[in-house]
Design an enzyme around this catalytic site. Structure first.
Site, mmCIF file in Angstrom:
data_model
loop_
_atom_site.group_PDB
_atom_site.id
_atom_site.type_symbol
_atom_site.label_atom_id
_atom_site.label_comp_id
_atom_site.label_asym_id
_atom_site.label_seq_id
_atom_site.Cartn_x
_atom_site.Cartn_y
_atom_site.Cartn_z
ATOM 1 N N GLU A 38 47.098 72.244 14.826
ATOM 2 C CA GLU A 38 48.491 72.578 15.197
ATOM 3 C C GLU A 38 48.980 71.817 16.429
ATOM 4 O O GLU A 38 49.640 72.387 17.306
ATOM 5 C CB GLU A 38 48.624 74.097 15.425
ATOM 6 N N GLU B 237 44.950 77.417 6.992
ATOM 7 C CA GLU B 237 45.093 78.739 7.624
ATOM 8 C C GLU B 237 46.212 79.438 6.884
ATOM 9 O O GLU B 237 47.319 78.890 6.772
ATOM 10 C CB GLU B 237 45.461 78.632 9.114
HETATM 11 O O1 AHR Z 1 44.315 82.192 13.338
HETATM 12 C C1 AHR Z 1 44.855 82.389 14.607
HETATM 13 C C2 AHR Z 1 45.556 81.163 15.156
HETATM 14 O O2 AHR Z 1 46.663 80.878 14.397
HETATM 15 C C3 AHR Z 1 44.764 79.896 15.132
HETATM 16 O O3 AHR Z 1 43.928 79.762 16.212
HETATM 17 C C4 AHR Z 1 45.830 78.854 15.180
HETATM 18 O O4 AHR Z 1 45.456 77.653 14.588
HETATM 19 C C5 AHR Z 1 47.015 79.517 14.529
HETATM 20 O O5 AHR Z 1 48.134 79.402 15.309
HETATM 21 O O1 AHR Z 2 54.539 81.126 17.390
HETATM 22 C C1 AHR Z 2 53.427 80.346 17.094
HETATM 23 C C2 AHR Z 2 52.159 81.158 17.046
HETATM 24 O O2 AHR Z 2 51.895 81.702 18.307
HETATM 25 C C3 AHR Z 2 50.968 80.343 16.716
HETATM 26 O O3 AHR Z 2 50.706 80.275 15.342
HETATM 27 C C4 AHR Z 2 49.908 81.023 17.479
HETATM 28 O O4 AHR Z 2 48.773 80.260 17.643
HETATM 29 C C5 AHR Z 2 50.634 81.278 18.744
HETATM 30 O O5 AHR Z 2 49.976 82.182 19.539
#
Ligand code: AHR
Ligand code: AHR
Length: 496
Positions: free
Chosen positions: A171, A277
């Protein structure tokens, strides 16, 4: 209108087993206190929780992604190898708490071997370097007389692990990510990482970070398309609202379709999509100071509603089986987990049961299917307090998939009745197939869509199975409101 389903004796695609994959991250109690608990009498001598292992084996996890997620962007793999008492304890900068590094590369590989899964490593692009990525690959995959291979051997693993799947970054498009960068910056890094990594092990498959944003995705595909094998997309959905949640699966399908069309437009047919994911996640993350012991847990109370979203995602993945060839539920245990643990026992959430039904009771060859039922339009709000809103038309109240299980000589028909409160009488036409009269039926349902399983009542939402006899190859089925059913029909002759 009631429902109508016709199944055709025509193969329409191969479903890659890897769509039933999972993900574990150093987040809350996913790893420590989840799959791994050195001090628990419930664990084996390696520290693996035996009850969790048994549950994971039952759903035949085909691939496991690790160590993050956001966590990987501040992870240094060398912290997690060697004698346990020499490994540094660090702050988990991303999710809070302490990282003991007890569960590292060798433990992860051992876990994958134990459950029979392919291992999928994610590489961080935050605090770590290309050099670390290359040495990690050397450590896991090579057999050269070099420093990191010697280290692996010294720690007792003479045979290379041959890790096939490597994700470059996580991400990185998001400002919450350590190492957040622009699409151009990321594409350049990606190209470099992929080239050098494939240079030392050409057999690996590289997964690029897609952003579910055409601008980003096109930049990455154009710039690095030649050296990557997959582009990923993450999808989190859901809310307290039933229809908003279940309709989100069709939004996921639209996003996959969009990404697929970008790949096709650029004629990069060798690139597959990894939905690496996905899950229901809508609770607001509590404000915490990220210092010692203050941790984020993300333990969502999954209900039948959320399981029906998961079933909808699988229906979509079956339809998109040519292009989507991997998916990883985020996550496996406790943190956004489909399995919950406490010190005494485990709870299987309704989402776990959906995996059980699809993995164990459907086939891997898709068959032609026609489904007719009423549809609805929706303006849905999903993700944290409806941060994401979208409009959809033609969302089916009845969805499904027909597959052929070659090994067991069966046609498997999975059907979801998405009506909140209407049982459906479905006319099923199997006249194109030589099914026998006896079939198995598995049904996931509960009186309320918000029903869930917990330690007091671990089987409130469960799969009920029964045998049934069909009078003819055209017959009627009663499919209760808000339920998922899978029917296994043995065939007299196979399908070529
Ligand atoms: O799965 C939880 C979080 O969601 C992961 O660490 C990230 O890649 C996503 O934003
Ligand atoms: O808003 C984005 C989300 O917030 C992401 O998927 C997560 O990793 C973060 O904490």
């Amino acid at each position: 209108m009631n429902g109508y389903v016709k199944v055709w004796k025509v193969k329409t695609g191969e479903i890659n087993d890897l769509i039933y994959g999972h993900f574990i991250e150093h987040l809350g109690r996913c790893i420590y206190g989840g799959i791994y608990d050195k001090n628990s009498p419930k664990s084996d001598e390696r520290g693996f929780r035996k009850d969790v292992l048994e549950a994971v084996k039952k759903i035949q996890c085909p691939i496991l992604r690790w160590p993050g997620g956001n966590f990987v962007s501040a992870y240094h793999w060398q912290d997690g190898i060697g004698p346990l008492d020499k490994r540094p304890t660090r702050l988990n900068y991303i999710w809070g708490g302490l990282e003991s590094n007890e569960f590292g590369t060798d433990e992860f590989i051992e876990y994958c071997k134990e459950i029979g899964a392919e291992s999928y490593f994610a590489i961080g692009l935050g605090t770590s370097t290309l050099d670390e990525a290359l040495s990690w690959l050397e450590y896991t995959n090579l057999d050269t007389p070099t420093e990191y291979v010697d280290l692996r051997k010294k720690y007792g693993n003479s045979v290379p692990y041959r890790v096939k799947y490597w994700g470059i970054g996580n991400e990185v498009y998001g400002d919450w990510q350590v190492g957040h960068s622009s699409a151009n910056e990321y594409s350049e890094k990606l190209r470099q990482y992929a080239l050098f990594m494939k240079g030392i092990d050409p057999s690996i498959k590289v997964i690029a970070v897609g952003a579910d944003n055409p601008e980003w995705d096109l930049t990455v595909l154009k710039h690095a398309g030649k050296v990557i094998d997959y582009i990923s997309i993450h999808q989190y959905h859901g809310s307290n609202n039933y229809y908003d949640t279940v309709a989100s699966a069709y939004y996921v399908e639209e996003r996959l379709q969009l990404l697929d069309s970008l790949i096709k437009h650029l004629q990069l047919d060798h690139i597959k999509i990894a939905l690496d994911e996905w899950n229901v996640w809508y609770q607001v993350i509590p404000e915490v100071e990220i210092i010692e012991k203050k941790m984020i847990f993300l333990e969502e109370p999954y209900s039948l509603k959320d399981a029906l979203f998961a079933a909808g995602v699988f229906f979509a993945l079956h339809r998109k089986c040519d292009s989507v060839q991997m998916a990883n539920l985020a996550q496996m245990v406790n943190a956004l987990g489909m399995i919950k643990t406490n010190s005494q026992s485990i709870v299987l959430t309704p989402i776990y049961h959906v995996f059980d039904m699809f993995v164990n009771h459907t086939g891997r060859t898709r068959l032609g299917i026609e489904i007719a039922a009423d549809r609805y339009s929706i303006k849905a709000k999903s993700f944290f307090e409806g941060q994401l809103s979208f409009q959809l038309h033609n969302v089916p109240y009845l969805d499904g998939s027909a597959t052929y299980d070659e090994k067991r000589h069966m046609m498997c028909l999975a059907l979801g009745n998405y009506y909140l409160d209407k049982n459906l009488e479905v006319k099923v036409d199997l006249s194109d197939l030589d099914v026998t009269k006896d079939a198995n039926c598995f049904e996931l349902n509960s009186s309320d869509v918000m029903d869930r399983n917990d330690f007091e009542n671990p089987s409130r939402v469960k799969i009920n199975s029964r045998r049934m006899t069909i009078p003819d190859r055209v017959f009627s089925l009663q499919i209760p409101a808000h339920s998922l059913s899978v029917f296994e029909f043995p065939l007299q002759t196979g399908i070529n």
